[in-house]
Design a protein around this motif. Structure first.
Motif, PDB file in Angstrom:
ATOM      1  N   UNK A 116       0.855  -1.150   0.030  1.00  0.00           N
ATOM      2  CA  UNK A 116       0.025  -0.062  -0.090  1.00  0.00           C
ATOM      3  C   UNK A 116       0.837   1.206   0.015  1.00  0.00           C
ATOM      4  N   UNK A 117       2.074   1.391   0.743  1.00  0.00           N
ATOM      5  CA  UNK A 117       2.817   2.495   0.760  1.00  0.00           C
ATOM      6  C   UNK A 117       3.283   2.674  -0.493  1.00  0.00           C
ATOM      7  N   UNK A 118       3.855   1.641  -1.261  1.00  0.00           N
ATOM      8  CA  UNK A 118       4.337   1.814  -2.708  1.00  0.00           C
ATOM      9  C   UNK A 118       3.328   2.495  -3.634  1.00  0.00           C
ATOM     10  N   UNK A 119       2.112   1.773  -3.567  1.00  0.00           N
ATOM     11  CA  UNK A 119       1.120   2.189  -4.542  1.00  0.00           C
ATOM     12  C   UNK A 119       0.677   3.640  -4.032  1.00  0.00           C
ATOM     13  N   UNK A 120       0.525   3.898  -2.959  1.00  0.00           N
ATOM     14  CA  UNK A 120       0.126   5.273  -2.529  1.00  0.00           C
ATOM     15  C   UNK A 120       1.187   6.339  -2.902  1.00  0.00           C
ATOM     16  N   UNK A 121       2.573   5.816  -2.615  1.00  0.00           N
ATOM     17  CA  UNK A 121       3.548   6.834  -3.125  1.00  0.00           C
ATOM     18  C   UNK A 121       3.546   7.259  -4.688  1.00  0.00           C
ATOM     19  N   UNK A 122       3.469   6.232  -5.459  1.00  0.00           N
ATOM     20  CA  UNK A 122       3.734   6.108  -6.696  1.00  0.00           C
ATOM     21  C   UNK A 122       2.359   6.867  -7.567  1.00  0.00           C
ATOM     22  N   UNK A 123       1.212   6.401  -6.985  1.00  0.00           N
ATOM     23  CA  UNK A 123       0.119   6.749  -7.689  1.00  0.00           C
ATOM     24  C   UNK A 123      -0.699   7.904  -7.077  1.00  0.00           C
ATOM     25  N   UNK A 124      -0.907   7.707  -5.698  1.00  0.00           N
ATOM     26  CA  UNK A 124      -1.814   8.593  -5.207  1.00  0.00           C
ATOM     27  C   UNK A 124      -1.507   9.704  -4.482  1.00  0.00           C
ATOM     28  N   UNK A 125      -0.311   9.644  -3.903  1.00  0.00           N
ATOM     29  CA  UNK A 125       0.329  11.092  -3.260  1.00  0.00           C
ATOM     30  C   UNK A 125       0.170  12.356  -4.239  1.00  0.00           C
TER      31      UNK A 125
END
Length: 151
Positions: A116-125
């Motif tokens: 989740x941290x990776x996806x949030x960092x790359x896509x959503x942040x």
């Protein structure tokens, strides 16, 4: 019939989209392997089973959008690591049910925070609410069209 070729903007967006998908899948796979020894394929299966419970193999294949042969090979690898279990259907000898095991739940619990941290960092942040809504509309529309093609 002459194809309606992509214009320069469409071509650029399409190639960026393909590159993003390929690179994001590779990054997710690396992160999962490094953090907890799971592959992205392992993770996809475990998530589906944790959300839906035990499922017939053909239902799981449809749910995650895989060919049944790919799923069967993946499940065999995961059974050997005791991440999933398989049981014959008492009412239908042709079918088998697959379920997540305690080891599979533990592996998923260990994997989820980093994923989740990776996806949030790359896509959503770095995505604005307007961009997020546009991406949601785009993906829903494309998925609906894919349904028309049987995929």
């Amino acid at each position: 019939m002459t194809p309606h070729w992509l214009d320069d903007d469409e071509q650029r967006v399409w190639r960026n989209y393909l590159s993003m998908g390929t690179r994001l899948q590779a990054a997710m796979n690396r992160q999962l392997q490094q953090d907890c020894g799971l592959s992205l394929a392992d993770y996809e299966v475990l998530v589906a089973l944790s959300e839906r419970g035990g499922m017939r193999i053909f239902e799981l294949a449809e749910w995650i959008g895989w060919e049944q042969s790919r799923l069967s090979h993946q499940l065999a690898r995961m059974r050997s690591r005791e991440l999933v279990g398989r049981s014959d259907d008492a009412h239908d000898r042709r079918g088998a049910t697959v379920e997540i095991t305690a080891a599979g739940r533990a592996a998923l619990a260990a994997a989820a925070p980093g994923h989740v941290a990776l996806v949030r960092s790359v896509v959503f942040d770095a995505t604005t609410p307007t961009q997020l809504r546009a991406l949601d509309r785009l993906t829903k529309s494309a998925l609906a069209r894919l349904d028309e093609y049987g995929g």
